[in-house]
Design an enzyme around this catalytic site. Structure first.
Site, PDB file in Angstrom:
ATOM      1  N   HIS A 101      15.713  26.301  36.735  1.00  0.00           N
ATOM      2  CA  HIS A 101      16.083  25.089  37.582  1.00  0.00           C
ATOM      3  C   HIS A 101      17.195  26.709  38.847  1.00  0.00           C
ATOM      4  CE1 HIS A 101      19.762  23.434  39.331  1.00  0.00           C
ATOM      5  NE2 HIS A 101      18.945  22.115  39.348  1.00  0.00           N
ATOM      6  N   GLU A 123      14.986  28.269  41.282  1.00  0.00           N
ATOM      7  CA  GLU A 123      14.504  26.898  42.398  1.00  0.00           C
ATOM      8  C   GLU A 123      15.674  26.760  43.522  1.00  0.00           C
ATOM      9  OE1 GLU A 123      15.395  22.936  43.346  1.00  0.00           O
ATOM     10  OE2 GLU A 123      14.876  23.056  41.226  1.00  0.00           O
ATOM     11  N   HIS A 124      16.634  27.234  43.439  1.00  0.00           N
ATOM     12  CA  HIS A 124      18.026  27.123  44.146  1.00  0.00           C
ATOM     13  C   HIS A 124      17.369  27.995  44.964  1.00  0.00           C
ATOM     14  CE1 HIS A 124      21.205  23.450  43.105  1.00  0.00           C
ATOM     15  NE2 HIS A 124      19.990  22.926  42.679  1.00  0.00           N
ATOM     16  N   GLU A 168      26.845  20.587  40.584  1.00  0.00           N
ATOM     17  CA  GLU A 168      25.354  19.638  40.132  1.00  0.00           C
ATOM     18  C   GLU A 168      25.703  18.878  38.916  1.00  0.00           C
ATOM     19  OE1 GLU A 168      21.429  21.146  41.178  1.00  0.00           O
ATOM     20  OE2 GLU A 168      19.964  19.663  40.753  1.00  0.00           O
TER      21      GLU A 168
END
Lengths: 426, 429
Positions: free
Chosen positions: B68, B71-72, B143
């Protein structure tokens, strides 16, 4: 294609072969009244549950399955000074089905079902079935309470209450108020039901591979009488307050939700409407926006930071999810972004990008049957019909000066923070 | 070679090819549509946290949340952010990470060529530094905390954590504040070089497009880049909990208005490979429809007893290495909720036999759901599961569904239910 079916009853048809379904939407539009909001929300819930011919939700669900999983629902919404009860139904276009067999097309069967729901509800003794009524009242009650489990929703609701203190139609959610709900009887909503059928403006709309003859024939036998619709404004106008309303609650949340509300007194029919849309997109309405860039990307203070503009209530709102101890820093950054736009410091690059993004969104909406249908209500309420080409021209013509002029009309009116206390996370 | 598969009744065609570098490309033109949606996916997700980095020989355990995090960070380059490049054309771009995949996507109504090139270029040109990696920790931290306040999310992941107590699935896809703090730029490069090779990725483009022309653009873009030779990827199998290690029930307290129950079922049977796996998945989903959807007798009985209400829902999913179901809802009777559902599942063979008359009905409903999804370019693209079901598309899924017999359903239901293990995760106010 637009048809007048009766006085106050219209049919819009959007014929297209683009989709494999046929979408139907029926809006019942009434003036927004604080006393009626809750009853209308409950009525929608009860009508959605059963009908005389399908007396349980299972019977109704099986009929929907028989119609190849027709999706059907009744929802309520507020738009400016109006309250809307909306029935939607989406049916597969049978030309795409294997072994459909000799039966009426699904569109006609779907319209017949909507007629049943609307005009033949379950009224065993001339009133709504007591068991169904009591159960659905309880369900709506728990549904309203459960909405607050979503802390972003809760923070936004509290902000609206703060902003519109003493203005219950605007402060209240479209689902109504739990205290009012407790006192409603079956007889109350029977009155609401009869009132809705007799007096609401009715807007029916269909999108899909259907011609005018079929659409008109399918609604011809709906027992709707002529009605007189007062041509009242859909816009909610309110006076700006000298003092910013400030609210803050402590709750066991890990992340604080800081929300702000502003007055932006530019409505859907205002010459500056398009400029206001562009302003919002540049300020916080898109991932390219000043809020997203400065609060999230540059300062790493939030996962989300965005704004929304409501051209029916003349409000602009900002939502952020942050660490409680950063509240002051975030507030300062948001204020600085607004001040910059008010001074005319919006770059041509960002302006061009948000315009491209708005055009993209507008065209993309044409690919969604639901959005094609729901978009019609705007036109019906405002009587503003704007073809795509004219809309594009207006968008293209917006300048930094236009956006600056709009930004200068923005006035902070309320700030609300839902947070986990001084220590923050627990 | 561009292969072409037509689905005559639906009036749809799928174009497919694999480029010289191994990238698989699927295209579905949609006449009359204004939008084009493209999504590029690597077969790499939160589950894959221990592997042999490309070019090395020893396996390495990476911090949780690395897929993840990567991905960012892939959006950010030395002197620009890929978001801004899409922004120039008004396209909307996004990305997401799941247990077994990471996807990058955009939707546009103009400049498809330019947007495709931006997508391919930003995904295939990593730029990670200590500084940019550290900056992202604040955003991802927010997040993670946002989801900490989301009871629905907590309920779902609480249940999964109990079903997979030893597997990486029990950790949030985004990792934890502590684990992401340990992620370095070198870690991101190791993961990137291993899993973002074109041979481990696919690109699906749906909407307004000309297949030949679109493929030419993609091919030309890829021809201008060099990639390491394709090597097999070695993932270290994660520890596996035994069936008897599944936690039966846990409760937790959060600020919710009513108790939230999440009943999970973990499959321990072997999901068939390829298309047969999709048939299995469709069949087990239909089993849940027969037992629990709003046309079932169970639904009405439990609804009228206020054990369930409109918040009730269920979902069955098959992913690489894991398949599980969730049945969840808000209820004032959490014990009765778990008891009733457990009893129905225990009695499934009898119940399914009795529900046979409803089989055609639930099948019709599922058909309607799929045809409705074909209306949307995202619906078509997101239903594609790549290598998991041997490149089956939503159109293949419709065919499988239409051909599924009641006996197929019973067989899949038996396989799943005979070996599955159950957990109940309850959140109390």
């Amino acid at each position: 294609m637009h048809f007048r079916i009766k006085d106050g009853v219209t049919l819009d048809l959007l014929p297209t072969k683009q989709f494999k379904t046929i979408g139907i939407k029926v809006d019942f539009v009434a003036p927004l009244q604080a006393t009626a909001i809750t009853a209308r929300a409950l009525l929608a819930q009860v009508l959605e549950t059963s009908t005389a011919a399908y007396p349980t939700q299972t019977a109704l669900a099986r009929e929907l399955s028989r119609l190849y999983g027709a999706s059907f629902g009744i929802s309520v919404l507020k738009l400016g000074t109006k309250h809307v009860i909306r029935l939607t139904c989406s049916l597969v276009d049978e030309q795409y089905l294997d072994n459909f067999g000799p039966q009426q097309p699904l569109f006609e069967q779907g319209m017949a079902l909507l007629k049943e729901v609307l005009f033949a509800p379950l009224l065993p003794q001339g009133n709504f079935d007591p068991a169904t009524f009591t159960q659905q009242r309880q369900n709506l009650l728990t549904a309203i309470k459960s909405l607050d489990d979503d802390k972003q929703y809760l923070a936004n609701r509290r902000l609206q209450e703060l902003l519109f203190t003493g203005q219950p139609t605007q402060a209240m959610s479209a689902l109504g108020d739990v205290h009012v709900l407790n006192d409603l009887s079956a007889t109350d909503i029977l009155g609401t039901y009869q009132d809705m059928l007799a007096n609401d403006a009715v807007h029916v709309a269909v999108v899909g591979d259907v011609n005018a003859e079929r659409a008109q024939a399918a609604i011809a036998d709906w027992p709707l009488a002529d009605r007189t619709i007062a041509d009242s404004t859909p816009y909610y106008r309110w006076s700006v307050r000298d003092q910013v309303q400030v609210g803050d609650d402590e709750a066991p949340v890990v992340q604080a939700k800081l929300n702000l509300a502003y007055q932006l007194p530019i409505y859907r029919d205002d010459d500056d409407f398009m400029a206001a849309v562009v302003f919002n997109a540049a300020f916080g309405g898109t991932p390219l926006s000043l809020l997203f860039t400065n609060v999230r990307e540059k300062a790493s203070l939030a996962y989300y930071a965005s704004s929304g503009y409501n051209p029916f209530t003349g409000t602009l709102s900002v939502q952020t999810g942050i660490q409680a101890e950063n509240q002051q820093r975030v507030t300062t950054i948001i204020a600085a972004q607004l001040a910059a736009v008010q001074r005319g410091e919006l770059s041509e690059k960002l302006l061009a990008e948000v315009k491209a993004s708005l055009l993209n969104a507008r065209l993309a909406a044409l690919d969604s049957p639901q959005r094609r249908l729901t978009g019609l209500l705007n036109t019906q309420l405002t009587h503003l019909h704007e073809p795509l080409a004219a809309w594009q021209e207006k968008l293209a013509a917006i300048t930094v000066d236009d956006v600056t002029r709009v930004a200068q009309k923005v006035t902070l009116q309320a700030t609300y923070c839902l947070h986990g206390g001084v220590q923050g996370a627990q | 070679m561009l292969s072409k598969k037509k689905y005559d009744r639906l009036g749809e065609t799928v174009y497919q090819t694999t480029l010289a570098n191994g990238l698989k490309v699927l295209m579905v033109p949609k006449a009359g549509f204004h939008k084009t949606f493209a999504i590029m996916t690597t077969d790499y997700g939160a589950m894959d946290n221990e592997f042999v980095p490309r070019g090395q020989h020893q396996s390495v355990r990476f911090p949780d949340g690395i897929a993840h995090f990567l991905e960012h960070k892939l959006f950010e380059k030395k002197d620009h952010d890929a978001f801004d490049l899409f922004g120039k054309y008004g396209a909307s771009a996004n990305a997401f990470t799941g247990f077994t995949q990471t996807s990058y996507l955009f939707a546009t109504t103009s400049h498809l060529k330019e947007n495709l090139e931006i997508l391919l270029d930003f995904v295939q040109d990593p730029y990670f530094t200590a500084e940019t990696v550290n900056k992202e920790k604040g955003i991802i931290g927010q997040e993670i905390q946002m989801y900490d306040d989301d009871p629905g999310w907590q309920s779902y992941f609480g249940m999964i954590g109990q079903l997979y107590p030893k597997e990486p699935l029990h950790i949030d896809i985004a990792g934890t504040i502590d684990s992401i703090d340990r992620i370095t730029a070198d870690d991101l490069y190791a993961a990137y070089n291993t899993f973002y090779h074109p041979s481990n990725m696919n690109l699906i483009v749906v909407g307004q497009l000309d297949p030949e022309e679109t493929l030419d653009w993609i091919t030309a873009n890829q021809a201008g880049k060099t990639f390491a030779p394709n090597e097999p990827i070695t993932r270290v199998p994660s520890p596996q909990a035994q069936p008897n290690e599944i936690v039966a029930a846990t409760t937790r307290q959060l600020t919710v208005s009513r108790p939230k129950v999440s009943l999970g079922l973990r499959g321990f049977d072997q999901v068939p490979t390829g298309r047969a796996g999709l048939r299995y998945s469709v069949a087990v989903s239909l089993m849940f429809d027969l037992l629990f959807n709003d046309t079932s007798d169970n639904y009405l009985r439990l609804y009228d007893a206020n054990v369930i209400d409109d918040s009730f829902g269920y979902d069955f999913q098959v992913q690489r290495g894991a398949h599980f179901a969730q049945l969840a809802g808000d209820t004032d009777q959490p014990e009765a909720f778990a008891r009733e559902i457990t009893a129905i599942l225990a009695d499934a063979a009898t119940q399914l036999a009795a529900a046979k008359p409803q089989f055609e009905l639930v099948k019709r409903e599922a058909v309607g759901r799929i045809v409705g999804a074909i209306n949307s370019v995202e619906g078509i693209a997101n239903q594609y599961d790549g290598p998991l079901f041997d490149d089956a598309t939503i159109f293949d899924e419709l065919t499988i569904l239409e051909q599924l017999s009641f006996e197929d359903l019973l067989a899949a239901a038996r396989d799943f239910l005979a070996q599955c293990r159950q957990t109940v995760y309850t959140i109390f106010p």
